[in-house]
Design a protein around this motif. Sequence first.
Motif, PDB file in Angstrom:
ATOM      1  N   VAL A  65      -5.403  -6.993   3.794  1.00 17.56           N
ATOM      2  CA  VAL A  65      -4.468  -5.895   3.560  1.00 17.56           C
ATOM      3  C   VAL A  65      -5.069  -4.631   4.181  1.00 17.56           C
ATOM      4  O   VAL A  65      -6.112  -4.159   3.739  1.00 17.56           O
ATOM      5  CB  VAL A  65      -4.209  -5.664   2.058  1.00 17.56           C
ATOM      6  CG1 VAL A  65      -3.063  -4.669   1.868  1.00 17.56           C
ATOM      7  CG2 VAL A  65      -3.916  -6.969   1.333  1.00 17.56           C
ATOM      8  N   TYR A  67      -4.559  -0.609   5.083  1.00 19.65           N
ATOM      9  CA  TYR A  67      -3.792   0.553   4.628  1.00 19.65           C
ATOM     10  C   TYR A  67      -4.544   1.811   5.021  1.00 19.65           C
ATOM     11  O   TYR A  67      -5.736   1.956   4.692  1.00 19.65           O
ATOM     12  CB  TYR A  67      -3.602   0.495   3.108  1.00 19.65           C
ATOM     13  CG  TYR A  67      -2.745   1.600   2.548  1.00 19.65           C
ATOM     14  CD1 TYR A  67      -1.356   1.516   2.573  1.00 19.65           C
ATOM     15  CD2 TYR A  67      -3.320   2.733   1.967  1.00 19.65           C
ATOM     16  CE1 TYR A  67      -0.565   2.527   2.051  1.00 19.65           C
ATOM     17  CE2 TYR A  67      -2.538   3.747   1.450  1.00 19.65           C
ATOM     18  CZ  TYR A  67      -1.153   3.639   1.490  1.00 19.65           C
ATOM     19  OH  TYR A  67      -0.365   4.639   0.964  1.00 19.65           O
ATOM     20  N   VAL A  90       1.696  -0.978   5.692  1.00 14.71           N
ATOM     21  CA  VAL A  90       0.867  -2.096   5.266  1.00 14.71           C
ATOM     22  C   VAL A  90       0.902  -3.195   6.322  1.00 14.71           C
ATOM     23  O   VAL A  90       1.979  -3.617   6.755  1.00 14.71           O
ATOM     24  CB  VAL A  90       1.346  -2.675   3.916  1.00 14.71           C
ATOM     25  CG1 VAL A  90       0.609  -3.977   3.595  1.00 14.71           C
ATOM     26  CG2 VAL A  90       1.117  -1.671   2.799  1.00 14.71           C
ATOM     27  N   TRP A  92      -0.161  -7.003   6.288  1.00 11.32           N
ATOM     28  CA  TRP A  92      -0.567  -8.104   5.400  1.00 11.32           C
ATOM     29  C   TRP A  92      -0.675  -9.352   6.271  1.00 11.32           C
ATOM     30  O   TRP A  92       0.316  -9.849   6.792  1.00 11.32           O
ATOM     31  CB  TRP A  92       0.459  -8.295   4.282  1.00 11.32           C
ATOM     32  CG  TRP A  92       0.188  -9.464   3.390  1.00 11.32           C
ATOM     33  CD1 TRP A  92       0.412 -10.788   3.676  1.00 11.32           C
ATOM     34  CD2 TRP A  92      -0.356  -9.442   2.064  1.00 11.32           C
ATOM     35  NE1 TRP A  92       0.051 -11.576   2.614  1.00 11.32           N
ATOM     36  CE2 TRP A  92      -0.436 -10.779   1.612  1.00 11.32           C
ATOM     37  CE3 TRP A  92      -0.780  -8.415   1.223  1.00 11.32           C
ATOM     38  CZ2 TRP A  92      -0.916 -11.118   0.347  1.00 11.32           C
ATOM     39  CZ3 TRP A  92      -1.262  -8.748  -0.033  1.00 11.32           C
ATOM     40  CH2 TRP A  92      -1.329 -10.081  -0.469  1.00 11.32           C
ATOM     41  N   ILE A 156       1.696  -0.391  -3.171  1.00 12.39           N
ATOM     42  CA  ILE A 156       1.429  -1.004  -1.874  1.00 12.39           C
ATOM     43  C   ILE A 156       1.720  -2.500  -1.902  1.00 12.39           C
ATOM     44  O   ILE A 156       2.353  -3.047  -0.994  1.00 12.39           O
ATOM     45  CB  ILE A 156      -0.046  -0.758  -1.466  1.00 12.39           C
ATOM     46  CG1 ILE A 156      -0.345   0.752  -1.412  1.00 12.39           C
ATOM     47  CG2 ILE A 156      -0.373  -1.425  -0.139  1.00 12.39           C
ATOM     48  CD1 ILE A 156      -1.813   1.060  -1.284  1.00 12.39           C
TER      49      ILE A 156
END
Length: 296
Positions: A65, A67, A90, A92, A156
């Motif tokens: 992840v 950010y 984000v 992912w 998030i």
Amino acid sequence: MIDLVIEQRRKDLGGFEVGRVLPFHAHRMVGPFIFFDHMGPADFTAGFPRSVDVRPHPHIGLSTVSYLFEGQMTHRDSVGATQVVNPGEVNWMTAGRGITHSERFEELRAHGGRMDGIQTWVALPDGQEEIDPAFYHHDVADLPTYEENGMWARLIVGKAFGAEARVKTHSPMFYVHWALQAGAKAQLPAEYPERAAYVAHGEVEVLGQTFREGQMIVFKPGEPVLFTAVTPAIVMLLGGEPVGPRFIEWNFVSSSKKRIEQAKADWRAGRMKLPDADDQEFIPLPEPSPPANPMS
């Protein structure tokens, strides 16, 4: 109420410093979160060397992840994704049975600027460690926000505070960005058995103690926790349901040591596909550390 306080350990990754928080020898995971790095904060001048970039490397058994608070980076991976990540968005990436990716700083190299963000790894639960690799990008519209009395929050990942982010997850978890004005109060609920808060910037007071930038507070379960911002502060909340013990070695996470050894052998032998858009170099498997000299 406070179980442990973890201090970040500063590490130089080849011209770029990070503050490593998880894994920690006394507390390896918080819910499914097994890795937590604060990238920077660092100021770059235009033209810095490519050695600062994160060259292609492999993962298994986890989701990454990414950010950012400030800056920009470009993700490229072996499932064909090329994606620029900007502040508040984000990335992912689910490694599952195996993925490779790189993170490049082309925009910063061209123009200079500040890099400040968080990189976390989430261990995949039993039965899903070997799922197909995948990549998802989410802009700010997919991430619920809330603002009241000097507190601004963005969810998030996962579910918390009655909201749910659109990011696909594989086990119950939460990951929240708080921005608090000085004097603002905010409460972390008790809905998950494992919870922690990382002070990314500023200072906060919790249960009569003051915590500063670079500290992660790990909480015992069962009671809500009230935060008061001593200064303007950014706090990252994280946690969820535990997924069980996991081994972590280099970039690999698994419930099986044998599986990690297989991944190491695959990478060493070149059996893991590099990103199509970034296949001219890679990070080699680190050599084992020599045993300590008993006479030194």
